[in-house]
Scaffold this motif. Sequence first.
Motif, PDB file in Angstrom:
ATOM      1  N   GLY A   1      29.157  17.228   2.780  1.00  0.00           N
ATOM      2  CA  GLY A   1      28.674  18.330   1.951  1.00  0.00           C
ATOM      3  C   GLY A   1      27.439  17.952   1.158  1.00  0.00           C
ATOM      4  O   GLY A   1      26.917  16.837   1.285  1.00  0.00           O
ATOM      5  N   PRO A   2      26.939  18.876   0.322  1.00  0.00           N
ATOM      6  CA  PRO A   2      25.701  18.651  -0.432  1.00  0.00           C
ATOM      7  C   PRO A   2      25.752  17.346  -1.246  1.00  0.00           C
ATOM      8  O   PRO A   2      26.765  17.069  -1.898  1.00  0.00           O
ATOM      9  CB  PRO A   2      25.618  19.876  -1.346  1.00  0.00           C
ATOM     10  CG  PRO A   2      26.380  20.939  -0.618  1.00  0.00           C
ATOM     11  CD  PRO A   2      27.485  20.219   0.093  1.00  0.00           C
ATOM     12  N   GLY A   3      24.691  16.568  -1.162  1.00  0.00           N
ATOM     13  CA  GLY A   3      24.621  15.310  -1.906  1.00  0.00           C
ATOM     14  C   GLY A   3      25.342  14.168  -1.220  1.00  0.00           C
ATOM     15  O   GLY A   3      25.372  13.053  -1.737  1.00  0.00           O
ATOM     16  N   ARG A   4      25.935  14.423  -0.062  1.00  0.00           N
ATOM     17  CA  ARG A   4      26.666  13.381   0.657  1.00  0.00           C
ATOM     18  C   ARG A   4      26.014  13.097   2.013  1.00  0.00           C
ATOM     19  O   ARG A   4      25.232  13.885   2.507  1.00  0.00           O
ATOM     20  CB  ARG A   4      28.129  13.803   0.831  1.00  0.00           C
ATOM     21  CG  ARG A   4      28.836  13.861  -0.517  1.00  0.00           C
ATOM     22  CD  ARG A   4      30.311  14.054  -0.357  1.00  0.00           C
ATOM     23  NE  ARG A   4      30.988  13.676  -1.591  1.00  0.00           N
ATOM     24  CZ  ARG A   4      32.197  13.140  -1.647  1.00  0.00           C
ATOM     25  NH1 ARG A   4      32.877  12.919  -0.524  1.00  0.00           N
ATOM     26  NH2 ARG A   4      32.749  12.811  -2.789  1.00  0.00           N
ATOM     27  N   THR A   5      26.401  11.961   2.599  1.00  0.00           N
ATOM     28  CA  THR A   5      25.708  11.462   3.785  1.00  0.00           C
ATOM     29  C   THR A   5      26.656  11.158   4.928  1.00  0.00           C
ATOM     30  O   THR A   5      27.715  10.555   4.729  1.00  0.00           O
ATOM     31  CB  THR A   5      24.955  10.148   3.420  1.00  0.00           C
ATOM     32  OG1 THR A   5      24.050  10.435   2.364  1.00  0.00           O
ATOM     33  CG2 THR A   5      24.181   9.607   4.601  1.00  0.00           C
ATOM     34  N   LEU A   6      26.259  11.576   6.124  1.00  0.00           N
ATOM     35  CA  LEU A   6      26.933  11.191   7.367  1.00  0.00           C
ATOM     36  C   LEU A   6      26.047  10.186   8.091  1.00  0.00           C
ATOM     37  O   LEU A   6      24.871  10.440   8.319  1.00  0.00           O
ATOM     38  CB  LEU A   6      27.130  12.421   8.270  1.00  0.00           C
ATOM     39  CG  LEU A   6      27.532  12.138   9.722  1.00  0.00           C
ATOM     40  CD1 LEU A   6      28.925  11.524   9.806  1.00  0.00           C
ATOM     41  CD2 LEU A   6      27.466  13.415  10.560  1.00  0.00           C
ATOM     42  N   LEU A   7      26.618   9.039   8.441  1.00  0.00           N
ATOM     43  CA  LEU A   7      25.897   8.035   9.241  1.00  0.00           C
ATOM     44  C   LEU A   7      26.439   8.075  10.659  1.00  0.00           C
ATOM     45  O   LEU A   7      27.654   8.068  10.886  1.00  0.00           O
ATOM     46  CB  LEU A   7      26.113   6.636   8.644  1.00  0.00           C
ATOM     47  CG  LEU A   7      25.591   5.447   9.466  1.00  0.00           C
ATOM     48  CD1 LEU A   7      24.066   5.453   9.552  1.00  0.00           C
ATOM     49  CD2 LEU A   7      26.078   4.126   8.854  1.00  0.00           C
ATOM     50  N   SER A   8      25.525   8.143  11.631  1.00  0.00           N
ATOM     51  CA  SER A   8      25.924   7.981  13.023  1.00  0.00           C
ATOM     52  C   SER A   8      24.832   7.182  13.724  1.00  0.00           C
ATOM     53  O   SER A   8      23.837   6.804  13.094  1.00  0.00           O
ATOM     54  CB  SER A   8      26.157   9.346  13.682  1.00  0.00           C
ATOM     55  OG  SER A   8      26.895   9.173  14.881  1.00  0.00           O
ATOM     56  N   PHE A   9      25.028   6.902  14.993  1.00  0.00           N
ATOM     57  CA  PHE A   9      24.124   5.987  15.691  1.00  0.00           C
ATOM     58  C   PHE A   9      23.648   6.653  16.972  1.00  0.00           C
ATOM     59  O   PHE A   9      24.366   6.716  17.958  1.00  0.00           O
ATOM     60  CB  PHE A   9      24.853   4.662  15.967  1.00  0.00           C
ATOM     61  CG  PHE A   9      25.333   3.980  14.713  1.00  0.00           C
ATOM     62  CD1 PHE A   9      24.514   3.081  14.045  1.00  0.00           C
ATOM     63  CD2 PHE A   9      26.582   4.266  14.166  1.00  0.00           C
ATOM     64  CE1 PHE A   9      24.935   2.470  12.860  1.00  0.00           C
ATOM     65  CE2 PHE A   9      27.017   3.662  12.997  1.00  0.00           C
ATOM     66  CZ  PHE A   9      26.182   2.756  12.335  1.00  0.00           C
ATOM     67  N   LEU A  10      22.414   7.155  16.954  1.00  0.00           N
ATOM     68  CA  LEU A  10      21.886   7.916  18.088  1.00  0.00           C
ATOM     69  C   LEU A  10      21.202   6.989  19.095  1.00  0.00           C
ATOM     70  O   LEU A  10      20.703   5.956  18.706  1.00  0.00           O
ATOM     71  CB  LEU A  10      20.896   8.971  17.581  1.00  0.00           C
ATOM     72  CG  LEU A  10      21.439   9.960  16.537  1.00  0.00           C
ATOM     73  CD1 LEU A  10      20.383  11.028  16.220  1.00  0.00           C
ATOM     74  CD2 LEU A  10      22.730  10.627  17.014  1.00  0.00           C
ATOM     75  N   PRO A  11      21.164   7.326  20.387  1.00  0.00           N
ATOM     76  CA  PRO A  11      21.669   8.569  20.956  1.00  0.00           C
ATOM     77  C   PRO A  11      23.193   8.615  20.986  1.00  0.00           C
ATOM     78  O   PRO A  11      23.856   7.649  21.369  1.00  0.00           O
ATOM     79  CB  PRO A  11      21.103   8.573  22.382  1.00  0.00           C
ATOM     80  CG  PRO A  11      20.901   7.139  22.720  1.00  0.00           C
ATOM     81  CD  PRO A  11      20.538   6.474  21.418  1.00  0.00           C
ATOM     82  N   SER A  12      23.727   9.763  20.540  1.00  0.00           N
ATOM     83  CA  SER A  12      25.158   9.976  20.575  1.00  0.00           C
ATOM     84  C   SER A  12      25.408  11.475  20.772  1.00  0.00           C
ATOM     85  O   SER A  12      24.498  12.201  21.187  1.00  0.00           O
ATOM     86  CB  SER A  12      25.806   9.431  19.299  1.00  0.00           C
ATOM     87  OG  SER A  12      27.210   9.383  19.429  1.00  0.00           O
ATOM     88  N   TYR A  13      26.587  11.912  20.457  1.00  0.00           N
ATOM     89  CA  TYR A  13      26.959  13.307  20.713  1.00  0.00           C
ATOM     90  C   TYR A  13      26.023  14.251  19.954  1.00  0.00           C
ATOM     91  O   TYR A  13      25.858  14.128  18.744  1.00  0.00           O
ATOM     92  CB  TYR A  13      28.405  13.500  20.273  1.00  0.00           C
ATOM     93  CG  TYR A  13      29.022  14.825  20.639  1.00  0.00           C
ATOM     94  CD1 TYR A  13      28.776  15.449  21.860  1.00  0.00           C
ATOM     95  CD2 TYR A  13      29.897  15.450  19.755  1.00  0.00           C
ATOM     96  CE1 TYR A  13      29.372  16.652  22.183  1.00  0.00           C
ATOM     97  CE2 TYR A  13      30.501  16.648  20.079  1.00  0.00           C
ATOM     98  CZ  TYR A  13      30.226  17.245  21.295  1.00  0.00           C
ATOM     99  OH  TYR A  13      30.819  18.438  21.611  1.00  0.00           O
ATOM    100  N   SER A  14      25.434  15.187  20.673  1.00  0.00           N
ATOM    101  CA  SER A  14      24.383  16.025  20.089  1.00  0.00           C
ATOM    102  C   SER A  14      24.904  16.942  18.980  1.00  0.00           C
ATOM    103  O   SER A  14      24.126  17.466  18.186  1.00  0.00           O
ATOM    104  CB  SER A  14      23.725  16.876  21.184  1.00  0.00           C
ATOM    105  OG  SER A  14      24.696  17.695  21.820  1.00  0.00           O
ATOM    106  N   MET A  15      26.216  17.131  18.904  1.00  0.00           N
ATOM    107  CA  MET A  15      26.762  18.003  17.859  1.00  0.00           C
ATOM    108  C   MET A  15      26.784  17.339  16.480  1.00  0.00           C
ATOM    109  O   MET A  15      26.866  18.040  15.469  1.00  0.00           O
ATOM    110  CB  MET A  15      28.176  18.458  18.224  1.00  0.00           C
ATOM    111  CG  MET A  15      28.260  19.631  19.185  1.00  0.00           C
ATOM    112  SD  MET A  15      27.323  21.075  18.631  1.00  0.00           S
ATOM    113  CE  MET A  15      28.166  21.472  17.094  1.00  0.00           C
TER     114      MET A  15
END
Length: 379
Positions: A105-119
Amino acid sequence: MTDLSSLPLRDSLRGQSPYGAPQLDVPYMLNTNENTHPVPQAVAEAITARVAKVAGGLNRYPDREFTELREHLAAYLGHGITPEQVWAANGSNEVLQQILQAFGGPGRTLLSFLPSYSMYPLLANGTDTAFVDGGRAADHTLSAEHAAALVREHRPNVVFLASPNNPTGTALGLDVIEAIYAAQAQNEAEGGHGAMVVVDEAYAEFALAGTDSALTLLRGRERLIVTRTMSKAFALAGARLGYLAADAAVADALRLVRLPYHLSAVTQATAIAALERVDELLETVEDIKGQRDRIVAELTGMGLVPAVSDSNFVFFGRLADAHAVWEALLERGVLVRDVGIPHHLRVTAGTEEETTAFLDALREIVEQDPAVVSAVDAD
Ligand SMILES: *Cc1c(COP(=O)(O)O)cnc(C)c1O
């Protein structure tokens, strides 16, 4: 009709494109990693019978807690997982969205490692969660050291890991997940906040021998979530049923954001009937794994470079012009996925006949013009 740009849309959605894998009507649809085998007749009949039983009661809202379905899902997962530790929604995409609604949500962060699932970036955007791409090595692998360092640097609230990864197909070593988990715990121990670590195992049933599920790591890790789906191995993409296993408190968190009665009585009946016939339903998995291994072997024979696949698809490189090959395959009635990574394409392992059609078409393209395969790895 007005146009999109003139509507008072949220700023974060302006200029964005919706998820859109092409849905073209061609003889061989090998672009979205479904199980291309139809649902076995006996299972289809069992589903029909279960749905018929609930049809007369559709005047009432369904069981909000989908209790019976959670019992079946827990039994299927094993590993000592109890129904209280299971949650489900309309596809694992909805499960992932609920996770971001609760923990992002607002002010928060999602970390992922691309290339990965486009969604993943799209789900972040839709929930106003900042998305950080931690990146991968040139060969698209992810090391424990790199991943943990990124968690320490960015201190995310949520981490999304696809294992096996999509589009590349390779599973993560459990050491990588353990290192990420330890890094978020260290962030919290230093007075900051920890992260929910989500392992998206959409293709778990197709794993190579020796690849372990992150379900084995759940005990004692309250911030770990493992998501699964009935869309791939179960051949039920059209039914829309995804689920997760985690600490029971995670399900309580998602109860705060789910829409009331989000799983329809029809969906619950369908999924329960499928789980009652799970052995029959999963009978095609070994065949698909065989076709996948055949694709890997034959592409290698053509001079192409397929990635290790723990899934029902193969990501392969060393194409001089990937999009031209994508088009040439489509001209021959075979739809594969151009994921936008130069020199690479992704193909779903289908039935033996579909796989043969793909391999024959590609072989013909390569024989007509050997320069389709580049002499060196052009990564
Ligand atoms: C296909 C896929 C899913 C499945 O999504 P559903 O909403 O369950 O159909 C989830 N994650 C990944 C990485 C996938 O490739």
